[in-house]
Scaffold this motif. Sequence first.
Motif, PDB file in Angstrom:
ATOM      1  N   VAL A 127       0.852  -1.188   0.000  1.00  0.00           N
ATOM      2  CA  VAL A 127       0.000   0.000   0.000  1.00  0.00           C
ATOM      3  C   VAL A 127       0.887   1.237   0.000  1.00  0.00           C
ATOM      4  CG1 VAL A 127      -1.780   1.272   1.262  1.00  0.00           C
ATOM      5  CG2 VAL A 127      -1.804  -1.237   1.254  1.00  0.00           C
ATOM      6  N   VAL A 128       0.636   2.159  -0.936  1.00  0.00           N
ATOM      7  CA  VAL A 128       1.443   3.380  -1.017  1.00  0.00           C
ATOM      8  C   VAL A 128       0.670   4.625  -0.603  1.00  0.00           C
ATOM      9  CG1 VAL A 128       3.030   2.453  -2.741  1.00  0.00           C
ATOM     10  CG2 VAL A 128       0.965   3.662  -3.482  1.00  0.00           C
ATOM     11  N   SER A 129      -0.662   4.545  -0.575  1.00  0.00           N
ATOM     12  CA  SER A 129      -1.453   5.669  -0.069  1.00  0.00           C
ATOM     13  C   SER A 129      -2.845   5.167   0.289  1.00  0.00           C
ATOM     14  CB  SER A 129      -1.540   6.804  -1.086  1.00  0.00           C
ATOM     15  OG  SER A 129      -2.318   6.434  -2.201  1.00  0.00           O
ATOM     16  N   MET A 130      -3.503   5.895   1.199  1.00  0.00           N
ATOM     17  CA  MET A 130      -4.843   5.526   1.642  1.00  0.00           C
ATOM     18  C   MET A 130      -5.383   6.629   2.547  1.00  0.00           C
ATOM     19  SD  MET A 130      -4.187   2.838   4.751  1.00  0.00           S
ATOM     20  CE  MET A 130      -3.484   3.445   6.296  1.00  0.00           C
ATOM     21  N   LYS A 131      -6.646   6.518   2.862  1.00  0.00           N
ATOM     22  CA  LYS A 131      -7.260   7.312   3.925  1.00  0.00           C
ATOM     23  C   LYS A 131      -7.541   6.372   5.093  1.00  0.00           C
ATOM     24  CE  LYS A 131      -9.534  10.819   1.053  1.00  0.00           C
ATOM     25  NZ  LYS A 131      -8.721  11.942   1.531  1.00  0.00           N
ATOM     26  N   LEU A 132      -7.369   6.881   6.311  1.00  0.00           N
ATOM     27  CA  LEU A 132      -7.625   6.079   7.503  1.00  0.00           C
ATOM     28  C   LEU A 132      -8.389   6.908   8.513  1.00  0.00           C
ATOM     29  CD1 LEU A 132      -6.954   3.422   9.162  1.00  0.00           C
ATOM     30  CD2 LEU A 132      -5.102   4.770  10.183  1.00  0.00           C
ATOM     31  N   VAL A 133      -9.529   6.388   8.960  1.00  0.00           N
ATOM     32  CA  VAL A 133     -10.206   6.981  10.108  1.00  0.00           C
ATOM     33  C   VAL A 133      -9.549   6.371  11.343  1.00  0.00           C
ATOM     34  CG1 VAL A 133     -12.374   7.316  11.328  1.00  0.00           C
ATOM     35  CG2 VAL A 133     -12.358   7.264   8.830  1.00  0.00           C
ATOM     36  N   ASP A 134      -8.749   7.172  12.017  1.00  0.00           N
ATOM     37  CA  ASP A 134      -7.984   6.681  13.163  1.00  0.00           C
ATOM     38  C   ASP A 134      -8.893   6.503  14.371  1.00  0.00           C
ATOM     39  OD1 ASP A 134      -6.009   6.170  15.129  1.00  0.00           O
ATOM     40  OD2 ASP A 134      -5.895   8.312  15.570  1.00  0.00           O
ATOM     41  N   PRO A 135      -9.028   5.277  14.887  1.00  0.00           N
ATOM     42  CA  PRO A 135      -9.924   5.085  16.031  1.00  0.00           C
ATOM     43  C   PRO A 135      -9.443   5.796  17.294  1.00  0.00           C
ATOM     44  CG  PRO A 135      -8.655   3.083  15.599  1.00  0.00           C
ATOM     45  CD  PRO A 135      -8.412   4.008  14.451  1.00  0.00           C
ATOM     46  N   TYR A 136      -8.151   5.956  17.464  1.00  0.00           N
ATOM     47  CA  TYR A 136      -7.624   6.508  18.710  1.00  0.00           C
ATOM     48  C   TYR A 136      -7.871   8.004  18.851  1.00  0.00           C
ATOM     49  CZ  TYR A 136      -5.161   2.100  19.718  1.00  0.00           C
ATOM     50  OH  TYR A 136      -4.838   0.792  19.998  1.00  0.00           O
TER      51      TYR A 136
END
Length: 244
Positions: A127-136
């Motif tokens: 994986v070289v890029s993505m969006k992440l909704v960070d749970p923390y």
Amino acid sequence: MTAAAVSAVLLAGCTDTGDTGGAGAEDTARASGGGGVSPLDNPDGTKSGLGPIPKGLVDSGAYELIEKVRTKGRGPKTGYKRDKFGYAWMDSADGVPLARNGCDTRNDLLARDGTDIRHRSGSDCVVVSMKLVDPYTGKTLDWTKKKAASVQIDHVVPLSYAWQLGAARWDEAKRRRLANDPLNLLPVDGPANSAKGDAGPASWLPPNKEIRCSYAVRFAQVALKYELPVTGPDKSVMLRQCGG
């Protein structure tokens, strides 16, 4: 394993990685800011992220699950080294989901929890890029491999914590499973993960209060799966997050 087979394993129980259309329950959770699935609906860790547990905790089973965890004093860190749990992100830790699928654990987890996934040209793994909704933190992160450390893979039950609570006496195969088990792994905001270190719940909880019961449940799920106790103060704090 073919690219299609790898994708099938990664998407077991999931509806979308962000590469295609579709609007299942997991997409809805992400759209509402949840960022993932409730741990009570994700007992093996193969579904995306860590979402809030719906209100009505008395009937959810969260408190009861945490109550099952044994307690013990935290022992010394003597002898602990990361490589006692195998080299980082090995694909050969048998006995856990996603093992030996041709992709290392870190990239498996990025693909599991990210959306708008882009892979390296010619690869169905890296994986070289993505969006992440960070749970923390609850923040949406735009991540690229060029700033890799901005998203880190957290061991929910830290490896050195596990070492001090009994893993020092396990065989290496079991330690490798703990280190690479999707149930114990979450891609999260790098600074938040660094702030956690090897702390238990009595010393550190996610800044995002909406996820704290879920975090306590996930900590308990890992502890129960590996027959690992937690400290008394950690268990007390875990129970309080879920209505106790």
